[in-house]
Design an enzyme around this catalytic site. Structure first.
Site, PDB file in Angstrom:
ATOM      1  N   ASN A 145       0.867  -1.180   0.000  1.00 40.54           N
ATOM      2  CA  ASN A 145       0.000   0.000   0.000  1.00 40.54           C
ATOM      3  C   ASN A 145       0.903   1.228   0.000  1.00 40.54           C
ATOM      4  O   ASN A 145       1.772   1.349   0.855  1.00 40.54           O
ATOM      5  CB  ASN A 145      -0.892  -0.024   1.256  1.00 40.54           C
ATOM      6  CG  ASN A 145      -1.724   1.240   1.440  1.00 40.54           C
ATOM      7  OD1 ASN A 145      -2.101   1.575   2.552  1.00 40.54           O
ATOM      8  ND2 ASN A 145      -2.020   1.962   0.366  1.00 40.54           N
TER       9      ASN A 145
ATOM     10  N   CYS B 230      -0.222  10.496   6.613  1.00 41.66           N
ATOM     11  CA  CYS B 230      -1.144  11.150   5.667  1.00 41.66           C
ATOM     12  C   CYS B 230      -2.366  11.692   6.407  1.00 41.66           C
ATOM     13  O   CYS B 230      -3.169  10.921   6.943  1.00 41.66           O
ATOM     14  CB  CYS B 230      -1.591  10.139   4.616  1.00 41.66           C
ATOM     15  SG  CYS B 230      -2.987  10.681   3.625  1.00 41.66           S
TER      16      CYS B 230
ATOM     17  N   TYR C  46     -10.843  11.320   5.027  1.00 43.76           N
ATOM     18  CA  TYR C  46     -11.698  10.595   4.094  1.00 43.76           C
ATOM     19  C   TYR C  46     -11.362   9.111   3.927  1.00 43.76           C
ATOM     20  O   TYR C  46     -12.253   8.279   3.861  1.00 43.76           O
ATOM     21  CB  TYR C  46     -11.641  11.264   2.725  1.00 43.76           C
ATOM     22  CG  TYR C  46     -12.412  10.559   1.644  1.00 43.76           C
ATOM     23  CD1 TYR C  46     -13.804  10.580   1.641  1.00 43.76           C
ATOM     24  CD2 TYR C  46     -11.765   9.836   0.655  1.00 43.76           C
ATOM     25  CE1 TYR C  46     -14.525   9.917   0.666  1.00 43.76           C
ATOM     26  CE2 TYR C  46     -12.476   9.171  -0.329  1.00 43.76           C
ATOM     27  CZ  TYR C  46     -13.858   9.212  -0.322  1.00 43.76           C
ATOM     28  OH  TYR C  46     -14.555   8.546  -1.282  1.00 43.76           O
TER      29      TYR C  46
ATOM     30  N   SER D 225     -19.980  10.196   2.990  1.00 47.01           N
ATOM     31  CA  SER D 225     -18.737  10.539   3.675  1.00 47.01           C
ATOM     32  C   SER D 225     -18.803  11.857   4.428  1.00 47.01           C
ATOM     33  O   SER D 225     -18.009  12.100   5.327  1.00 47.01           O
ATOM     34  CB  SER D 225     -17.591  10.561   2.664  1.00 47.01           C
ATOM     35  OG  SER D 225     -17.914  11.396   1.583  1.00 47.01           O
TER      36      SER D 225
ATOM     37  N   ASP E 202     -19.547  18.552   3.031  1.00 50.46           N
ATOM     38  CA  ASP E 202     -18.907  17.508   2.226  1.00 50.46           C
ATOM     39  C   ASP E 202     -17.470  17.365   2.707  1.00 50.46           C
ATOM     40  O   ASP E 202     -16.932  18.243   3.383  1.00 50.46           O
ATOM     41  CB  ASP E 202     -18.945  17.886   0.739  1.00 50.46           C
ATOM     42  CG  ASP E 202     -18.843  16.659  -0.167  1.00 50.46           C
ATOM     43  OD1 ASP E 202     -18.590  15.550   0.341  1.00 50.46           O
ATOM     44  OD2 ASP E 202     -19.022  16.826  -1.394  1.00 50.46           O
ATOM     45  N   ASP E 203     -16.834  16.252   2.349  1.00 50.41           N
ATOM     46  CA  ASP E 203     -15.492  16.034   2.879  1.00 50.41           C
ATOM     47  C   ASP E 203     -14.416  16.766   2.100  1.00 50.41           C
ATOM     48  O   ASP E 203     -13.395  17.165   2.647  1.00 50.41           O
ATOM     49  CB  ASP E 203     -15.177  14.546   2.952  1.00 50.41           C
ATOM     50  CG  ASP E 203     -15.336  13.891   1.619  1.00 50.41           C
ATOM     51  OD1 ASP E 203     -14.381  13.879   0.826  1.00 50.41           O
ATOM     52  OD2 ASP E 203     -16.455  13.415   1.332  1.00 50.41           O
TER      53      ASP E 203
ATOM     54  N   CYS F  94      -1.307  13.933  -5.152  1.00 47.54           N
ATOM     55  CA  CYS F  94      -0.599  13.056  -4.224  1.00 47.54           C
ATOM     56  C   CYS F  94       0.242  12.074  -5.019  1.00 47.54           C
ATOM     57  O   CYS F  94      -0.218  11.529  -6.025  1.00 47.54           O
ATOM     58  CB  CYS F  94      -1.604  12.288  -3.362  1.00 47.54           C
ATOM     59  SG  CYS F  94      -0.818  11.075  -2.280  1.00 47.54           S
TER      60      CYS F  94
ATOM     61  N   CYS G 164       1.834  14.479   6.626  1.00 50.35           N
ATOM     62  CA  CYS G 164       1.944  14.779   5.200  1.00 50.35           C
ATOM     63  C   CYS G 164       0.646  15.448   4.784  1.00 50.35           C
ATOM     64  O   CYS G 164      -0.425  14.840   4.857  1.00 50.35           O
ATOM     65  CB  CYS G 164       2.171  13.518   4.373  1.00 50.35           C
ATOM     66  SG  CYS G 164       2.166  13.885   2.598  1.00 50.35           S
TER      67      CYS G 164
ATOM     68  N   CYS H 289      -1.113  17.420  -0.443  1.00 50.45           N
ATOM     69  CA  CYS H 289      -2.231  17.690  -1.349  1.00 50.45           C
ATOM     70  C   CYS H 289      -2.854  19.059  -1.062  1.00 50.45           C
ATOM     71  O   CYS H 289      -3.475  19.657  -1.941  1.00 50.45           O
ATOM     72  CB  CYS H 289      -3.278  16.589  -1.280  1.00 50.45           C
ATOM     73  SG  CYS H 289      -3.866  16.227   0.384  1.00 50.45           S
TER      74      CYS H 289
END
Lengths: 485, 485, 485, 485
Positions: free
Chosen positions: A121, A256, A262, A303, A365-366, A402, A459, A462
């Site tokens: 991952n 992250c 999210y 979400s 919203d996220d 990202c 991090c 983004c």
């Protein structure tokens, strides 16, 4: 096959979830359950490898959901043994023409001292350079995945055993990686020095479990022991238990922050805190930073829900489900007619018209990525007769791609890369639009004094454009860092 | 294939949704979209019939979800024409050995004056008697469905046209029926005299739409005109517009109150009111009737959510998502191994442990049927460390089976048929258990003075045992009415 | 999916067919047709690789027949370009647990100077040794196929271009190989120095074709130019035409004589002669060597047919179809019940009872492997009332396994390895049993003076035990050569 | 799915095969085997119905081959019981838009005294009239099949038991029918008064078998007892054995002579004689009637083979396989590209070029329908360098459509309907073309004095235009009989 969010195509996508277990009676079933709990981290494909002393290594890799591929007794019987690992993936690095089954992990390699399988991952930022060098030396790549580099580096290593070879290989790769690997008897877990992606350790009876998130421990009733630390490698066997190494140069952790916003599941625990509660906190921070007089707080399902609840609790404005999601929506509306395609939004969401009519509505919203979805939702709400629409976004403006394992559009496509908050508000045509500040977000995740600009605790590239690892392959392909602009 | 509720096997199941349209350019796509919006009313199978002046009648019937079967251009092209009807079904009356494709509606019959197709929501309570008589006269039944009687009665009618034959047929059937039917040019809709099941009328451009619920109008952007009235039959054609008949003896309306509680979608409008708001009202009534001191109000996802929000708003106790549902759960975990089967609950739901620990939790659910699910949820919450668990149920105790188109267990299996509220509380092992009262429920749906015991405004037989239509076939099979106990 | 012979499990099986083309407008369709014509050489799986200047390399590999996998326009459109190769396979060397898709050829490798794909017919007798050495040096094998060695040897070669690398690789492998390979622009064909397996060259418009047999030229209307010579490598490109090399030490040709007897299609041309005519000759030789007084000559369908016709023509005894094959038999009777399994033979063959009754019957078959089938057929014929049964076999006794690309049972399972002709006759319970002699077979294929014992003109190891290439891997696994017995 | 002849689209097609058994331990497996043996009579679809005392009637109907649908243990377990019937079909009467699963037999009806299933081979020539009348009386047809009339007539009969109702129903239908039917305990077989289609009776252990041909008895090892006689109805039960009735007015038998020429399998026995031998006789008669000087006699595979052998034996000209059929051809080349479509013939057949070159070749085929195939074959043979091509056809010119259960083109499409033998020879471009005479054909089937013109011994309407039963529906649709021309 309901995606985590009804407007799949306008969301950042986590690329992968990993899982492994050793010392259990039927590893494949355990891995399948773990992957099912991690399905939100990748819905495109999945794979499982197990090893049995008598039947050796076996693997199954399939496109589609875990529930559709890895639940039949017939299939699980082909994957015997007390040790196994698995992987679910979305596509990040991969072939242009769509993922092929050979791109689906875990990857397997047969070495002189036996076989090994790995599941990764994250994203290796110098993968293209490594690939080129390996091909020149005679390695044959089977996939277009960046992760395959690791297994080839291991194959060429002079290390006497597989954990040694893996250490040697991982010291050559740059970027973000949480890796779960296995030999015939050993389960191995490792996080990159910055710990960008999560990886947790659990105990299940006499055995052990490694997983991307704690929700994958819960599903099998495993006990959550601890997170694997940034830069740590654990080697676990039924015989010798857990051995821990730190093969890399020490570095300050840069987890992250978007996992909190999210990616991770709300019932997972990150850094000792419920993700759900963190998101509720984000909503509370948003309400403090950007209050507005309104009648209802509505989440963009699903979400945006925890942040909307937090916003409501902090502001005292009633929470309501103004937008209803069709539970039967799925990826499989794959061949819609032109007529159906043009009706896109209504297939997935419907406005609770009788509730919304004449009301001033706060929509939580996220994130905003391209902004295409936000426009459609605004249209739906206004069509239903809302008096006002106020967007509140549970993350700062997403202005940078990202390179550490998340599928983001090119920079030009990110709405926040080209517009200010006010411009976006006008572009979307809403009464107000407010993002949480970076400091507000840091407070919500528990950093009481906000972001440490000299050395950020997470991090957040983004949002900030500050990349903790230089993206070597991307720079070679012409990407310009913030400082270079 | 996510069911509306994660514990499918412990819920009452609506049997069917119906949809029809006439005067549109591509009826099949419209019907497919409508059925997709009605999917919560039946997930087992679906069917569509259309008629085209050149290509005649065409049909497609399939097991599974609308999105998986009725969305490809290839299939929709086999269903041309400006008129069509469709049906989604759960099983109620049907063959012992599982539904077969021949049981899937719409049913089609070719009469001397042309073909007709029908789709039926409800249940015919004298179907077995009718079937026996029809077979003796030489009719050949193709399905085990009660609804097939209607088409055979139409075939044998002396009526000169199909609407006349349908009137004649429907006058012979007893029970609950909302029927959508079609000839080559006419769309027909009809509700039984009591109007037990819903049926609404909409306008779409130059055409018309009939649907079980308004959410199926929203998905295609149709305008909601009105409900079809109990006992009304409408015959709609592109040429002559809407003609309305009342073929039955007048009766007082007895709409199914459980449509408000659970069956209908929260974004539908019933009796002029948003179903979501009604359910929020139920939660408010519950909070008034049965308050309790606690830290959190949590819904049992997803159907308990609106009532939980209402309870929270009324009581002031914060609303929180204490239980998280796995979005990727579906029907297709069909062949789980023994090991997975035994872990049943965790596959679908997980507790937000970090949130729940040490808290006094109010759980709001829509109903208790067998009680098996409620026990599992209580266990999960207590395992996660909750200090107290209080169940609040958004419907009165379900003590009687439904014979009007809902799949209910036999009476003995209903927990409330054999236990009092206190006994159930002890059986479930929770700190308190309270159901809304029948009067409270009537208030929540808008009857300010509660239930009129002498002549109830709704069908509430599942709670009260007072059946508005005598269930002839069931009585013959030995069912004992309340008065007979 | 009709096999070439109704008793599949008692036949030697050719392992593979290969095909390639360059300089045509739509290589994939041409390759698909060629593979369809070569289907008798391998029915388990097939694959095609093509290259297009714009879209690069594309491949498709599937289990099952060409007609079922490689004929849809949709699939062929994913394989664009003017150059392509393909492969059909039976299993020889392969994984224990059944072939996996990764074992299906062509194999593809990306080298520093670009990609290459290869398809191999034959068997590499030192593959295990090569594999071990390559793994020690860091190569990762993806399949269990012996053929994968070639592509890894090419990857590690220092050669400047792909044909050079292929020469270098093939000089290291031992055994039998007819290889078809491709780069972005070049089609390469090569036969091992002994030329054990066939490979022919054809012309199709402005392009060229390589194929295992001439029947694959006929299907596309290509002109048969010549056979590729033993030890020859041809490199063909649209730009430079055909270039021929001889990279190996010269050797005397040893073509597989069993290709004449059974493997090749009767309408192919081998060594300038129709295979059908050769088999008719075998029948004539058999009639001369082993005459018998009888009423009918019947083939064991379908492979015994040409020899039976030859026997009839030479002997003057009428030819008749005494055994009828069910045309609808196929591999797909895969899950028969016990009851059906026990009726095995009748599913595939039936005796023409009315014809056979009371007759003295000569049955002509192509070979006897385990003898299980011959017994069943004898039983069928006698059950039908035949007066006498005489077996005539169109090949000498098969007493030794093949290591050059044919799937043979272990030596102990070969009937002729443990019994004399007379013992076999008694074992089978027939009135007489005669095999053609080795000399007779050589005469039938055109060697007027029969076999040259000092230096046989063909590879006939399966009959003689004289292996032209030492089977290195097998010897290491304990196989004992004839001299060692 | 290999068709019986490689040019499927230019052959007459038998419509159906029927099979039934009673008194066996596992009827479904027996029926599946029987249908597999009858697959040449219908490859489009098949169905099986069984009855078990405990589990009642069960059925399975599928498109495709028996081997692909009815061989898995899983499916056969759903069809328990000691009695069952089955059907394979090609399409004759059926829906315009292609067969639907509801058109697949057996058909089932539930009557007041219990259920019955029927399977029909043949064609009902007054089906449209019957259907119209039945619909007017309220019957609902589920299929577009002519055969469904029978079950509706039975449903409306006043008969006390099912055999009585079947007699009554069959007395009302006209045309050709060999019917196999079943109740819970009785197996029923019946042939129309003329006995146009075959039906045979066999004994299997303690049970009985009915089948279209004897080859279906052979596959299960059943003993051939006798043919069911024209106009006979047998009712067979485990309890009472065989009871025979003659419900129809007596008539002279008119068995279909084309069953001898092409439809039946060569290993079946018709009228006491092997079909193979009859076809060999046809070849001998042809050689006597139409000799020609030539080098080789070659069959058009596979159906021309027995007649070609006969021609060779009679003429002394050597028999050879000049045309080779690709064994792997099937129906499933369903989506070929334009390029492949245009290569049609080569996919299926290839000429044995080396054998044919320079030779004078006699090609023996079973029939000429449209003539399209014959032209292609002639082209192939001449392309391969044959010196001369002589066609010999094993049936008289096919000049009239069949209305008794065979799928024939409209009259205008039949080559022989518009051309004389000489014109056809010129049209096909061959050196000579000769059909067997009607008298020759009658001699070959055993009528030493040829055809009795005043009262033909067989139905030969497709050759003579003399229809033994007036085709009522066709006449109403405008078909003109010979006398009317």
């Amino acid at each position: 096959m309901p995606p985590a969010h009804p407007f799949d195509d306008d969301k950042l996508k986590e690329e992968c979830g990993v899982f492994g277990t050793v010392g259990v009676s039927d590893a494949a079933s355990i891995v399948a359950l773990g992957l099912h709990a991690l399905q939100h981290r990748g819905q495109e494909a999945g794979g499982i490898v197990t090893h049995d002393p008598e039947q050796g290594f076996n693997s199954a890799r399939r496109f589609g959901l875990v529930r559709d591929n890895f639940t039949s007794e017939k299939l699980l019987n082909t994957l015997p043994g007390p040790i196994g690992i698995g992987h679910v993936r979305y596509s990040t690095a991969g072939s242009k023409g769509g993922t092929q089954i050979r791109d689906v992990q875990p990857f397997f390699g047969e070495f002189a001292m036996g076989g090994a399988a790995i599941a990764h991952n994250g994203n290796i930022t110098n993968a293209l350079q490594l690939r080129k060098e390996l091909i020149e030396r005679g390695s044959i790549f089977q996939s277009s995945s960046d992760s395959e580099c690791i297994i080839h580096l291991m194959a060429r290593s002079m290390g006497r055993n597989i954990p040694d070879r893996m250490e040697e290989a991982l010291r050559k790769v740059e970027g973000a990686f949480s890796v779960v690997a296995m030999t015939r008897t050993k389960l191995i877990g490792c996080r990159d020095p910055l710990g960008v992606r999560p990886l947790v350790l659990g105990k299940l009876g006499d055995g052990w479990v490694l997983a991307s998130e704690t929700c994958a421990l819960d599903i099998i009733g495993a006990e959550f022991l601890r997170e694997i630390e940034p830069g740590e490698m654990v080697v676990i066997s039924a015989e010798h238990g857990i051995q821990s190494h730190y093969p890399f140069r020490p570095a300050k952790s840069r987890f992250c922050i978007f996992e909190h916003v999210y990616f991770s599941r709300p019932d997972s625990i990150l850094g000792g805190q419920s993700v759900y509660s963190t998101r509720e906190n984000i909503g509370r921070e948003l309400a403090k930073e950007s209050p507005v007089d309104a009648d209802l707080v509505c989440p963009v399902p699903d979400s945006g829900t925890p942040a909307a609840i937090g916003y409501s609790l902090e502001s005292g404005i009633p929470y309501a489900m103004g937008i209803i999601r069709n539970q039967y929506m799925g990826r499989t509306f794959i061949e819609p007619t032109e007529q159906i395609r043009n009706m896109g939004v209504r297939l997935k969401l419907n406005v609770n018209r009788a509730l919304i009519r004449g009301k001033r509505v706060i929509l939580v919203d996220d994130s905003v990525v391209r902004g295409t979805t936000s426009r459609k939702i605004k249209d739906m709400i206004l069509d239903a007769g809302a008096a006002e629409v106020h967007f509140r976004i549970a993350s700062p403006p997403t202005a940078w791609p990202c390179f550490y394992g998340v599928d983001t559009p090119q920079r030009e496509k990110l709405l926040a890369a080209t517009m200010s908050e006010d411009e976006m508000c006008e572009h979307l045509g809403v009464n107000s639009l407010k993002f949480i500040t970076l400091d507000g977000l840091y407070r919500a995740v528990g950093e009481a004094r906000g972001r440490d600009a000299s050395c950020p605790q997470y991090c957040d590239a983004c949002f900030s454009g500050e990349y903790p690892v230089e993206p070597a392959d991307m720079l070679e392909q012409g990407f310009r860092m913030k400082a270079a602009e």
